[in-house]
Design a protein around this motif. Sequence first.
Motif, short mmCIF file in Angstrom:
data_model
loop_
_atom_site.label_atom_id
_atom_site.label_comp_id
_atom_site.label_asym_id
_atom_site.label_seq_id
_atom_site.Cartn_x
_atom_site.Cartn_y
_atom_site.Cartn_z
N THR A 174 1.93 -3.39 12.61
CA THR A 174 2.36 -3.79 11.28
C THR A 174 3.73 -3.19 10.99
OG1 THR A 174 0.07 -3.89 10.52
CG2 THR A 174 1.76 -3.73 8.82
N CYS A 175 4.67 -4.02 10.56
CA CYS A 175 6.04 -3.62 10.21
C CYS A 175 6.82 -3.06 11.41
CB CYS A 175 6.06 -2.62 9.06
SG CYS A 175 5.37 -3.24 7.52
N SER A 176 6.42 -3.41 12.61
CA SER A 176 7.09 -2.84 13.79
C SER A 176 8.56 -3.24 13.88
CB SER A 176 6.36 -3.23 15.07
OG SER A 176 6.34 -4.64 15.21
N GLY A 177 8.92 -4.40 13.37
CA GLY A 177 10.32 -4.82 13.39
C GLY A 177 11.05 -4.54 12.10
N HIS A 178 10.41 -3.78 11.21
CA HIS A 178 10.99 -3.52 9.89
C HIS A 178 11.06 -2.03 9.55
CE1 HIS A 178 10.85 -7.82 8.88
NE2 HIS A 178 9.76 -7.83 9.64
N GLY A 179 11.07 -1.20 10.55
CA GLY A 179 11.23 0.24 10.33
C GLY A 179 9.93 1.00 10.11
N GLY A 180 8.80 0.33 10.22
CA GLY A 180 7.51 0.99 10.01
C GLY A 180 6.96 0.74 8.63
N VAL A 181 5.77 1.29 8.38
CA VAL A 181 5.06 1.09 7.11
C VAL A 181 5.48 2.14 6.09
CG1 VAL A 181 2.80 1.08 5.99
CG2 VAL A 181 3.08 0.03 8.24
N ARG A 182 5.84 1.68 4.90
CA ARG A 182 6.10 2.59 3.78
C ARG A 182 4.81 2.81 2.99
NH1 ARG A 182 10.61 0.68 0.23
NH2 ARG A 182 11.87 1.65 1.81
N TYR A 183 4.13 1.71 2.60
CA TYR A 183 2.90 1.82 1.82
C TYR A 183 1.84 0.88 2.38
CZ TYR A 183 6.12 3.69 -1.67
OH TYR A 183 7.09 4.41 -2.32
N TRP A 184 0.61 1.35 2.44
CA TRP A 184 -0.54 0.52 2.80
C TRP A 184 -1.20 0.06 1.52
CZ3 TRP A 184 -1.36 -1.26 7.51
CH2 TRP A 184 -0.88 -0.54 8.60
N TYR A 185 -1.71 -1.15 1.50
CA TYR A 185 -2.43 -1.67 0.33
C TYR A 185 -3.90 -1.90 0.61
CZ TYR A 185 2.27 -2.36 -1.40
OH TYR A 185 3.56 -2.17 -1.78
N LYS A 186 -4.31 -1.94 1.86
CA LYS A 186 -5.72 -2.16 2.20
C LYS A 186 -6.12 -1.22 3.30
CE LYS A 186 -5.76 -6.93 0.84
NZ LYS A 186 -6.11 -8.27 1.11
N ALA A 217 -0.50 -10.80 -3.60
CA ALA A 217 -1.87 -11.07 -3.16
C ALA A 217 -1.93 -11.12 -1.65
CB ALA A 217 -2.35 -12.38 -3.76
N ASP A 218 -2.94 -10.51 -1.08
CA ASP A 218 -3.21 -10.48 0.36
C ASP A 218 -2.22 -9.67 1.19
OD1 ASP A 218 -5.51 -12.04 0.06
OD2 ASP A 218 -4.33 -13.89 0.14
N ALA A 219 -1.26 -9.00 0.56
CA ALA A 219 -0.35 -8.14 1.33
C ALA A 219 -1.14 -6.92 1.80
CB ALA A 219 0.83 -7.69 0.49
N THR A 220 -0.96 -6.56 3.05
CA THR A 220 -1.65 -5.38 3.58
C THR A 220 -0.75 -4.14 3.58
OG1 THR A 220 -1.04 -6.03 5.82
CG2 THR A 220 -3.21 -6.69 5.04
N ALA A 221 0.56 -4.36 3.55
CA ALA A 221 1.49 -3.23 3.60
C ALA A 221 2.87 -3.63 3.10
CB ALA A 221 1.61 -2.72 5.03
N GLN A 222 3.65 -2.63 2.70
CA GLN A 222 5.07 -2.83 2.42
C GLN A 222 5.83 -2.07 3.49
OE1 GLN A 222 6.75 -1.22 -1.18
NE2 GLN A 222 8.53 -2.52 -1.05
N CYS A 223 6.78 -2.74 4.11
CA CYS A 223 7.56 -2.12 5.18
C CYS A 223 8.67 -1.25 4.59
CB CYS A 223 8.16 -3.20 6.08
SG CYS A 223 6.91 -4.28 6.78
N LYS A 224 9.24 -0.40 5.41
CA LYS A 224 10.31 0.50 4.96
C LYS A 224 11.58 -0.22 4.56
CE LYS A 224 8.63 4.60 7.29
NZ LYS A 224 8.86 5.63 8.29
N ASP A 225 11.76 -1.47 5.02
CA ASP A 225 12.93 -2.23 4.60
C ASP A 225 12.67 -3.05 3.33
OD1 ASP A 225 11.34 -4.30 5.53
OD2 ASP A 225 12.82 -5.09 6.93
N GLY A 226 11.48 -2.91 2.73
CA GLY A 226 11.16 -3.58 1.47
C GLY A 226 10.39 -4.88 1.61
N THR A 227 10.24 -5.39 2.83
CA THR A 227 9.48 -6.62 3.02
C THR A 227 7.98 -6.32 3.00
OG1 THR A 227 9.56 -6.37 5.42
CG2 THR A 227 11.30 -7.69 4.41
N TYR A 228 7.17 -7.35 2.77
CA TYR A 228 5.72 -7.19 2.75
C TYR A 228 5.12 -7.73 4.02
CZ TYR A 228 6.15 -6.01 -2.15
OH TYR A 228 6.49 -5.39 -3.32
N SER A 229 4.03 -7.12 4.46
CA SER A 229 3.32 -7.57 5.65
C SER A 229 1.95 -8.10 5.26
CB SER A 229 3.15 -6.40 6.63
OG SER A 229 2.33 -6.80 7.72
N TYR A 230 1.56 -9.17 5.91
CA TYR A 230 0.25 -9.77 5.68
C TYR A 230 -0.56 -9.71 6.97
CZ TYR A 230 2.57 -11.38 1.50
OH TYR A 230 3.26 -11.42 0.31
#
Length: 87
Positions: free
Chosen positions: A75-87, A55-68
């Motif tokens: 977004t996901c700048s310290g995690h390899g970039g965005v893999r998937y956007w949710y919003k 809930a409320d996640a805006t993206a999943q980062c390339k390392d598998g973590t979620y961004s809010y």
Amino acid sequence: MTRTITAPARYGILRSTITAIALAAFLIPAAQAQATAGCAPHTTGTCRAGSPHPADATAQCKDGTYSYSKTFRGTCSGHGGVRYWYK
């Protein structure tokens, strides 16, 4: 030397051209709408608005973590970039 095209041939070329333009005008917006349905236009990543995510996640980062993140920038700048956007 000048080449003359008969009237039926001219109308066939014109009809083919109009058909191609009308078809392109219909298909291009449909493809763009399908590609961005549910997500804002982002510069990287893939829209997965309909897939399951926290809930409320805006993206999943390339390392598998979620961004809010509240903004898209960084977004996901310290995690390899965005893999998937949710919003």
